[in-house]
Design a protein around this motif. Structure first.
Motif, PDB file in Angstrom:
ATOM      1  N   LEU A   7     -71.735  56.105  62.153  1.00  0.00           N
ATOM      2  CA  LEU A   7     -71.646  54.920  61.265  1.00  0.00           C
ATOM      3  C   LEU A   7     -71.821  54.944  59.989  1.00  0.00           C
ATOM      4  CD1 LEU A   7     -72.557  51.667  63.616  1.00  0.00           C
ATOM      5  CD2 LEU A   7     -69.793  53.280  63.427  1.00  0.00           C
ATOM      6  N   GLY A   8     -70.544  55.096  59.269  1.00  0.00           N
ATOM      7  CA  GLY A   8     -70.511  54.598  57.765  1.00  0.00           C
ATOM      8  C   GLY A   8     -70.625  54.107  56.747  1.00  0.00           C
ATOM      9  N   ILE A   9     -71.755  53.488  56.179  1.00  0.00           N
ATOM     10  CA  ILE A   9     -71.794  52.268  55.321  1.00  0.00           C
ATOM     11  C   ILE A   9     -70.960  52.939  53.876  1.00  0.00           C
ATOM     12  CG2 ILE A   9     -73.316  50.836  54.163  1.00  0.00           C
ATOM     13  CD1 ILE A   9     -73.366  51.548  57.657  1.00  0.00           C
ATOM     14  N   VAL A  10     -69.500  52.791  53.653  1.00  0.00           N
ATOM     15  CA  VAL A  10     -69.448  53.619  52.426  1.00  0.00           C
ATOM     16  C   VAL A  10     -68.700  52.312  51.328  1.00  0.00           C
ATOM     17  CG1 VAL A  10     -67.370  54.711  51.574  1.00  0.00           C
ATOM     18  CG2 VAL A  10     -67.951  55.232  53.498  1.00  0.00           C
ATOM     19  N   LEU A  11     -69.483  53.337  50.669  1.00  0.00           N
ATOM     20  CA  LEU A  11     -69.344  51.435  48.658  1.00  0.00           C
ATOM     21  C   LEU A  11     -68.418  52.577  47.792  1.00  0.00           C
ATOM     22  CD1 LEU A  11     -73.060  51.056  48.516  1.00  0.00           C
ATOM     23  CD2 LEU A  11     -71.528  49.569  49.918  1.00  0.00           C
ATOM     24  N   ASN A  12     -67.870  51.837  47.329  1.00  0.00           N
ATOM     25  CA  ASN A  12     -66.795  51.995  46.752  1.00  0.00           C
ATOM     26  C   ASN A  12     -67.149  51.696  45.101  1.00  0.00           C
ATOM     27  OD1 ASN A  12     -66.203  49.505  45.739  1.00  0.00           O
ATOM     28  ND2 ASN A  12     -63.816  49.617  46.791  1.00  0.00           N
ATOM     29  N   ASN A  13     -66.240  51.897  43.453  1.00  0.00           N
ATOM     30  CA  ASN A  13     -67.382  51.811  42.394  1.00  0.00           C
ATOM     31  C   ASN A  13     -67.429  50.285  42.249  1.00  0.00           C
ATOM     32  OD1 ASN A  13     -64.722  51.013  41.740  1.00  0.00           O
ATOM     33  ND2 ASN A  13     -64.580  52.794  40.539  1.00  0.00           N
ATOM     34  N   TRP A  36     -63.557  44.329  64.196  1.00  0.00           N
ATOM     35  CA  TRP A  36     -63.856  44.918  63.016  1.00  0.00           C
ATOM     36  C   TRP A  36     -65.587  44.912  62.967  1.00  0.00           C
ATOM     37  CZ3 TRP A  36     -61.362  44.944  58.771  1.00  0.00           C
ATOM     38  CH2 TRP A  36     -59.805  43.708  58.968  1.00  0.00           C
ATOM     39  N   ALA A  37     -65.894  46.604  62.350  1.00  0.00           N
ATOM     40  CA  ALA A  37     -66.341  47.515  62.351  1.00  0.00           C
ATOM     41  C   ALA A  37     -66.827  49.056  61.179  1.00  0.00           C
ATOM     42  CB  ALA A  37     -66.627  48.094  63.608  1.00  0.00           C
ATOM     43  N   PHE A  38     -67.690  48.548  61.029  1.00  0.00           N
ATOM     44  CA  PHE A  38     -68.010  49.790  59.765  1.00  0.00           C
ATOM     45  C   PHE A  38     -67.694  51.234  60.386  1.00  0.00           C
ATOM     46  CE2 PHE A  38     -72.489  48.262  59.170  1.00  0.00           C
ATOM     47  CZ  PHE A  38     -71.899  47.439  58.006  1.00  0.00           C
ATOM     48  N   PRO A  39     -66.407  52.575  59.479  1.00  0.00           N
ATOM     49  CA  PRO A  39     -66.345  53.620  60.437  1.00  0.00           C
ATOM     50  C   PRO A  39     -66.858  53.800  60.781  1.00  0.00           C
ATOM     51  CG  PRO A  39     -65.588  53.318  57.607  1.00  0.00           C
ATOM     52  CD  PRO A  39     -66.390  52.406  58.400  1.00  0.00           C
ATOM     53  N   GLY A  40     -66.453  54.562  61.772  1.00  0.00           N
ATOM     54  CA  GLY A  40     -67.345  56.340  62.536  1.00  0.00           C
ATOM     55  C   GLY A  40     -66.895  56.340  64.195  1.00  0.00           C
ATOM     56  N   GLY A  41     -68.143  57.051  64.705  1.00  0.00           N
ATOM     57  CA  GLY A  41     -67.537  57.137  65.807  1.00  0.00           C
ATOM     58  C   GLY A  41     -68.440  57.913  66.564  1.00  0.00           C
ATOM     59  N   ARG A  42     -68.584  58.764  67.864  1.00  0.00           N
ATOM     60  CA  ARG A  42     -69.478  59.854  68.906  1.00  0.00           C
ATOM     61  C   ARG A  42     -69.279  60.964  67.557  1.00  0.00           C
ATOM     62  NH1 ARG A  42     -67.258  56.338  72.228  1.00  0.00           N
ATOM     63  NH2 ARG A  42     -69.249  55.439  73.551  1.00  0.00           N
ATOM     64  N   LYS A  54     -68.999  62.229  57.847  1.00  0.00           N
ATOM     65  CA  LYS A  54     -67.604  62.427  57.512  1.00  0.00           C
ATOM     66  C   LYS A  54     -66.514  62.610  58.182  1.00  0.00           C
ATOM     67  CE  LYS A  54     -68.404  66.253  54.517  1.00  0.00           C
ATOM     68  NZ  LYS A  54     -68.245  66.206  53.278  1.00  0.00           N
ATOM     69  N   ARG A  55     -66.632  63.330  59.200  1.00  0.00           N
ATOM     70  CA  ARG A  55     -64.572  63.643  59.970  1.00  0.00           C
ATOM     71  C   ARG A  55     -64.323  61.999  60.384  1.00  0.00           C
ATOM     72  NH1 ARG A  55     -64.271  63.183  64.734  1.00  0.00           N
ATOM     73  NH2 ARG A  55     -67.000  63.884  65.437  1.00  0.00           N
ATOM     74  N   GLU A  56     -65.054  61.294  61.171  1.00  0.00           N
ATOM     75  CA  GLU A  56     -64.567  60.241  61.310  1.00  0.00           C
ATOM     76  C   GLU A  56     -64.340  59.176  60.450  1.00  0.00           C
ATOM     77  OE1 GLU A  56     -64.626  58.652  64.682  1.00  0.00           O
ATOM     78  OE2 GLU A  56     -65.746  60.658  65.717  1.00  0.00           O
ATOM     79  N   VAL A  57     -65.193  59.517  59.668  1.00  0.00           N
ATOM     80  CA  VAL A  57     -64.870  58.273  58.467  1.00  0.00           C
ATOM     81  C   VAL A  57     -63.295  59.182  58.004  1.00  0.00           C
ATOM     82  CG1 VAL A  57     -65.140  57.530  55.432  1.00  0.00           C
ATOM     83  CG2 VAL A  57     -66.803  57.331  57.617  1.00  0.00           C
ATOM     84  N   LEU A  58     -62.866  59.984  57.450  1.00  0.00           N
ATOM     85  CA  LEU A  58     -61.808  60.980  57.147  1.00  0.00           C
ATOM     86  C   LEU A  58     -60.653  60.436  58.403  1.00  0.00           C
ATOM     87  CD1 LEU A  58     -60.715  62.806  55.070  1.00  0.00           C
ATOM     88  CD2 LEU A  58     -61.143  64.027  56.406  1.00  0.00           C
ATOM     89  N   GLU A  59     -60.842  60.744  59.487  1.00  0.00           N
ATOM     90  CA  GLU A  59     -60.262  60.413  60.612  1.00  0.00           C
ATOM     91  C   GLU A  59     -59.638  58.578  60.620  1.00  0.00           C
ATOM     92  OE1 GLU A  59     -61.455  63.850  63.958  1.00  0.00           O
ATOM     93  OE2 GLU A  59     -62.212  61.360  64.340  1.00  0.00           O
ATOM     94  N   GLU A  60     -60.208  58.205  60.497  1.00  0.00           N
ATOM     95  CA  GLU A  60     -60.279  56.728  60.642  1.00  0.00           C
ATOM     96  C   GLU A  60     -59.745  56.050  59.345  1.00  0.00           C
ATOM     97  OE1 GLU A  60     -63.743  55.874  64.382  1.00  0.00           O
ATOM     98  OE2 GLU A  60     -63.751  54.558  62.694  1.00  0.00           O
ATOM     99  N   CYS A  88     -72.708  56.379  52.735  1.00  0.00           N
ATOM    100  CA  CYS A  88     -72.094  57.277  51.870  1.00  0.00           C
ATOM    101  C   CYS A  88     -71.340  56.910  50.920  1.00  0.00           C
ATOM    102  CB  CYS A  88     -70.781  57.265  53.584  1.00  0.00           C
ATOM    103  SG  CYS A  88     -70.957  57.933  54.617  1.00  0.00           S
ATOM    104  N   GLU A  89     -70.928  57.656  49.995  1.00  0.00           N
ATOM    105  CA  GLU A  89     -70.126  57.947  48.617  1.00  0.00           C
ATOM    106  C   GLU A  89     -68.631  58.080  48.998  1.00  0.00           C
ATOM    107  OE1 GLU A  89     -72.409  59.951  45.957  1.00  0.00           O
ATOM    108  OE2 GLU A  89     -73.699  58.553  45.671  1.00  0.00           O
ATOM    109  N   LEU A  90     -68.187  57.355  48.583  1.00  0.00           N
ATOM    110  CA  LEU A  90     -66.371  58.400  48.247  1.00  0.00           C
ATOM    111  C   LEU A  90     -66.619  59.532  47.625  1.00  0.00           C
ATOM    112  CD1 LEU A  90     -64.233  55.166  47.437  1.00  0.00           C
ATOM    113  CD2 LEU A  90     -64.580  56.635  49.207  1.00  0.00           C
ATOM    114  N   GLU A  91     -66.233  60.115  47.891  1.00  0.00           N
ATOM    115  CA  GLU A  91     -65.512  62.020  46.964  1.00  0.00           C
ATOM    116  C   GLU A  91     -63.864  61.359  45.897  1.00  0.00           C
ATOM    117  OE1 GLU A  91     -64.447  64.395  49.945  1.00  0.00           O
ATOM    118  OE2 GLU A  91     -66.716  65.446  49.837  1.00  0.00           O
TER     119      GLU A  91
END
Length: 134
Positions: A7-13, A36-42, A54-60, A88-91
């Motif tokens: 799972l990605g714990i993604v923060l913005n600025n 509701w959930a944090f983005p992520g997966g198997r 990275k892949r799961e957050v991008l896909e979701e 995680c940080e946003l690119e």
């Protein structure tokens, strides 16, 4: 590898955290509803945990992220599945692409960490809470 969820714990600025609303509501073994959930997966064979996040957050969500560190590993008390939480940080603050799994995700939302309990029905990992200061 079995059931291993990254799972990605993604923060913005603004210090908000990224969450997703699942189209298919899951019922945990505990009887709690998981919507509701944090983005992520198997994790897929041959992938590292960081690559999986990275892949799961991008896909979701359509957001590209950089994994800063692994926060914690635990067997989730409701689903009994091994979870790995990654900070995680946003690119890029702007969503670059459309999510590629619209059938899985109904809504993508940025919320203040202290508002997570209004969305989540299952408990939030203690180490994740520390990182988010909640």
């Amino acid at each position: 590898m079995g059931d291993f969820i990254n799972l990605g714990i993604v923060l913005n600025n603004k210090g908000e955290v990224l969450i997703i609303k699942r189209r298919k509501i899951e019922k945990c073994q505990s009887g709690r509803i998981l919507q509701w959930a944090f983005p992520g997966g198997r994790q897929i064979k041959g992938e590292t945990r960081a690559e999986s996040v990275k892949r799961e957050v991008l896909e979701e969500t359509g957001y590209g992220v950089k994994v800063v560190k692994e926060i914690h590993l635990r067997v989730h008390p409701d689903s009994h599945i091994m979870m790995a939480y990654h900070l995680c940080e946003l690119e890029n603050e702007n969503q670059i692409q459309e999510p590629s799994e619209p059938d899985e995700v109904e809504e993508i939302k940025w919320v203040k960490p202290e508002e997570l309990e209004n969305y989540f029905t299952t408990d939030i990992d203690s180490e994740v809470k520390k990182v988010l200061n909640i």
